[in-house]
Scaffold this active site. Structure first.
Site, PDB file in Angstrom:
ATOM      1  CG  LEU A 107      -1.916  -1.161   1.361  1.00 27.92           C
ATOM      2  CD1 LEU A 107      -2.735  -0.989   2.709  1.00 27.92           C
ATOM      3  CD2 LEU A 107      -2.979  -1.130   0.372  1.00 27.92           C
ATOM      4  CG  ASP A 108      -0.015   4.900  -2.171  1.00 20.54           C
ATOM      5  OD1 ASP A 108      -0.447   5.534  -0.901  1.00 20.54           O
ATOM      6  OD2 ASP A 108      -0.661   4.910  -3.051  1.00 20.54           O
ATOM      7  CB  ILE A 109       3.609   6.718   1.729  1.00 20.63           C
ATOM      8  CG1 ILE A 109       3.990   7.262   3.262  1.00 20.63           C
ATOM      9  CG2 ILE A 109       3.571   7.992   0.878  1.00 20.63           C
ATOM     10  CD1 ILE A 109       5.323   8.194   3.264  1.00 20.63           C
TER      11      ILE A 109
END
Length: 287
Positions: A107-109
């Protein structure tokens, strides 16, 4: 039965299979005193070394497949170490006697929600692979005007820079003004795919939360930054989903399976202490 060397090393916790392929190709691995080559297979009884250091091998039959569900907060990186010192999703996971936790996708930041970790590399690879068509569901808050024609395009398919993509389902969940919540479902995990699909329609994603992986939903009482180990029934749901043999053992005690209020409070306290330590470490680095 023999196995590929990189698979054995990955199971021993030395890195991912891809990382181990690189290490083997660099000539850093020896088997019974001889330099190993990519494609070598081993029985598991050999003496294996990386950079001269002996590797403690784990017996495949004795391994117990474990899966954690983690509620990822925004601001955490899906890497083991971040060169900028930012917190990562691996920071709070329980220590393992052997092997290591493998993230099932990323999952991206700026995305929060359900992230799975497992000790079984084969399970992780299959759950991530597009050919398995494992559903992921996200709650998305978008900013902008959304009409039915736009939703139809998102369901039918939109051409992105890496090919066609679409949502299998788009369900409206309410909103006010130009902010609207939707639940969307897709069955592959391309980089920033949910955001890019919405951005292709000139609307902005302001919140993105993964709420389901397969048929198992993010547990509502699991606080941000908290994890829980899945019981045998749920472990075997994921294994059956991708055509792997079922487990007969679990590390989870029967009385630990329920996510009750007391356990949720303990997790919240632990998460808070961890956040305080991270804040203190950040302040020290800035001095």
């Amino acid at each position: 039965m023999s196995e590929k060397l990189q698979k054995v090393l990955a199971r021993a916790g030395k890195g991912s299979r891809r990382e181990m392929e690189t290490v083997i190709s660099a000539g850093r691995v020896s088997v019974d005193g001889k330099v190993a080559y990519l494609g070598d297979r081993v029985e598991g009884t050999e003496q294996i070394r990386i950079d001269g250091h002996a590797v403690n091998l784990t017996n495949k039959e004795e391994d117990v497949c474990r899966i954690l569900m983690y509620n990822k907060p925004e601001g955490e990186m899906c890497t083991r170490k971040d060169p900028e010192g930012r917190p990562t999703v691996f920071d709070r996971l329980p220590k393992l006697e052997s092997g290591r936790w493998i993230a099932v996708g990323r999952l991206d930041i700026n995305t929060s929600g359900m992230l799975l970790f497992t000790t079984d590399g084969e399970l992780a690879n299959r759950l991530m692979h597009p050919s398995q068509k494992v559903e992921r569901e996200y709650a998305v808050r978008v900013f902008g005007e959304v009409d039915e024609a736009m939703l139809q395009r998102l369901r039918a398919g939109v051409k992105l820079e890496d090919g066609m993509a679409r949502f299998q389902k788009v369900t409206y969940r309410g909103g006010e003004g130009r902010n609207h919540w939707f639940h969307v479902v897709l069955s592959e995990g391309r980089n920033r795919e949910v955001r890019r699909l919405w951005e292709s329609q000139e609307v902005q994603v302001s919140r993105l939360i993964r709420v389901r992986y397969g048929d198992i939903e993010l547990k509502r009482q699991l606080p941000l930054g908290g994890w829980i180990e899945l019981p045998l029934k749920e472990v075997n749901y994921y294994r059956k989903l991708v055509n792997l043999s079922l487990e007969t053992k679990s590390k989870v005690n029967v009385d630990e399976k329920a996510m009750d209020n007391a356990k949720s409070r303990r997790i919240r306290r632990s998460v808070k202490k961890h956040q305080q330590r991270n804040q203190q470490a950040t302040r020290r680095r800035r001095k």
